[in-house]
Enzyme design. Sequence first.
Site, PDB file in Angstrom:
ATOM      1  N   ASP A 102     -22.911 134.297 -11.537  1.00  0.00           N
ATOM      2  CA  ASP A 102     -22.681 134.009 -12.960  1.00  0.00           C
ATOM      3  C   ASP A 102     -23.158 132.607 -13.334  1.00  0.00           C
ATOM      4  OD1 ASP A 102     -21.583 136.441 -13.694  1.00  0.00           O
ATOM      5  OD2 ASP A 102     -19.533 135.834 -13.194  1.00  0.00           O
ATOM      6  N   LYS A 142     -12.428 138.800  -8.976  1.00  0.00           N
ATOM      7  CA  LYS A 142     -13.372 137.788  -8.479  1.00  0.00           C
ATOM      8  C   LYS A 142     -12.698 136.777  -7.544  1.00  0.00           C
ATOM      9  CE  LYS A 142     -16.516 138.129 -12.408  1.00  0.00           C
ATOM     10  NZ  LYS A 142     -17.372 137.434 -13.364  1.00  0.00           N
TER      11      LYS A 142
END
Length: 506
Positions: A334, A295
């Site tokens: 997220d 990420k």
Amino acid sequence: MSGGPGKTNLIVPLTGATVEAMLAGFRAAASAGADMVEFRLDSLQKVDRAGLRALLEDPPLPVIATCRPVRQGGRFDGPEPDRLGILSAAAELGADYVDVEDDVPEPQGPRGRVILSHHDFSGRPADLEAIVDRLERSEAEVAKVAFAAAGPEDAVAACGILRRAAKPAIVLAMGEHGVMSRILAGKFGAFGTFAALAEGAGSAPGQLTIDEMKRLYRWDATGAATAVYGVIGCPVAHSMSPAIHNAAFAETGIDAVYVPLRIEPGPESFHRFLDAVRASPWLDLRGLSVTIPHKENALSAVGPANVDELSRRIGAVNTVRLDAEGHLAGWNTDYAAATDALCEAMGISRPRLAGRAVAVLGAGGAARAIVAALAHYGADVTVYNRTVARGEKLAAEFGARALGRDALADLSAEIVVNCTSVGMHPHVDDSPLPVRALRGVGVVFDTVYNPVETRLLREARQAGCRTVSGVDMFVNQAAGQFEIWTGRPAPRELMRQVVLDQLKGR
Ligand code: NAP
């Protein structure tokens, strides 16, 4: 040219030890929807003319006869003239194709329609183009190259060769890193690709089952114009994302397929893949999900200027969109997924998080996204982490407080969010919070989604708290990705059902 989109043969290799087992496999392959089978004659305990006749008498599907020698990764360890004799007999008895390795001198090879094959189990050959040229210039009807992949860029290379192929071709990047080359064989007009009858029955590393190819990876719906999406991670084999996104594409009638992309840890391997993608616009790669451990690499690849402010502050991107010119943009779905899961359960909008006391358990990647979002909306956040210094560092960055886990007994918060892995399968009897700490808590959100109801959530429900499951967050982040990529509303209910089905199957 090769068969063309929609005409690529889904070939099931049959590796039975007896003629009877192979024939049973043949029937099963036909009823599973295979277009062709490959008899791996080198797996038979005994090969004679009677056995070959039984195999090739009245076949329900076209047949490739292969008798791979040990030197090329197969099992046949007898004399070479015997092996070539078996292939010649198979051709004579009606096999549609015979697979002949490219190290067999041409005059010695069997007659018939030949698939001339080259295998390299050590990696992508440096002279791959030259090998393909040589196979294409031969008399053989089909050229086949299979090599071990070190990263999904090798699968991109395999697809590139397929689309330029001057004669029917099979080009496979083997192993987990190369799976995309198997799934996209139809898009690039391969002669065929191989799929195992069942898990563990494959003939090469990375081979999917025919059921996975058809039901999970949209084999019958994939053609030349199909857009490609995928999930980058390591490990990635057990990711639920392919099931969720492929089901969503099918449900909404979007011509797209979503593939697993295993990339080893490290920025170099991540960038190597992205460079290959940028140099290959014909791949039609339009979007990526990014998971552990990439990420942060995704943020640096996309560039801080191409992500929203909160994602930049979190320092991680889990969603990438690519346009036809290779421009990238990134998001972190997220934090929005977690915030929305919480707000939906509480029946409030995001700004109404302001001033609410929230206890966040954990200080890892998930906690970081959630603390950033909660602080952004003005919540009063306290981070409780096992490693206190890590909790302090996170809290300081986002204007929150930090305490150690021993302070949990005196916890005083309206909302508790568990961002540790405590309670996750298989440790389902663990909880990150003592029951007595739930007194006075209104809402408990556990980001863990396996099991759907963790011990923490069960105890919170029994204590009268409102509960939010990690499944809600998981579905929200996937739905967010779908909407970013397609600009259309995500089929959330279907996505939730796929997640629940996947979790039930584990
Ligand atoms: P991570 O970066 O590895 O962080 C793990 C956190 O858990 C750290 O704070 C760690 O504390 C703590 N921890 C681990 N074992 C512990 C133990 N035995 N006792 C106390 N604390 C412990 O992992 P992550 O990426 O943040 O993921 C954490 C969890 O979030 C995962 O289990 C996953 O289920 C969940 N998650 C859910 C979603 C979703 O969509 N629902 C998305 C992402 C993550 P230390 O700092 O002391 O090591």
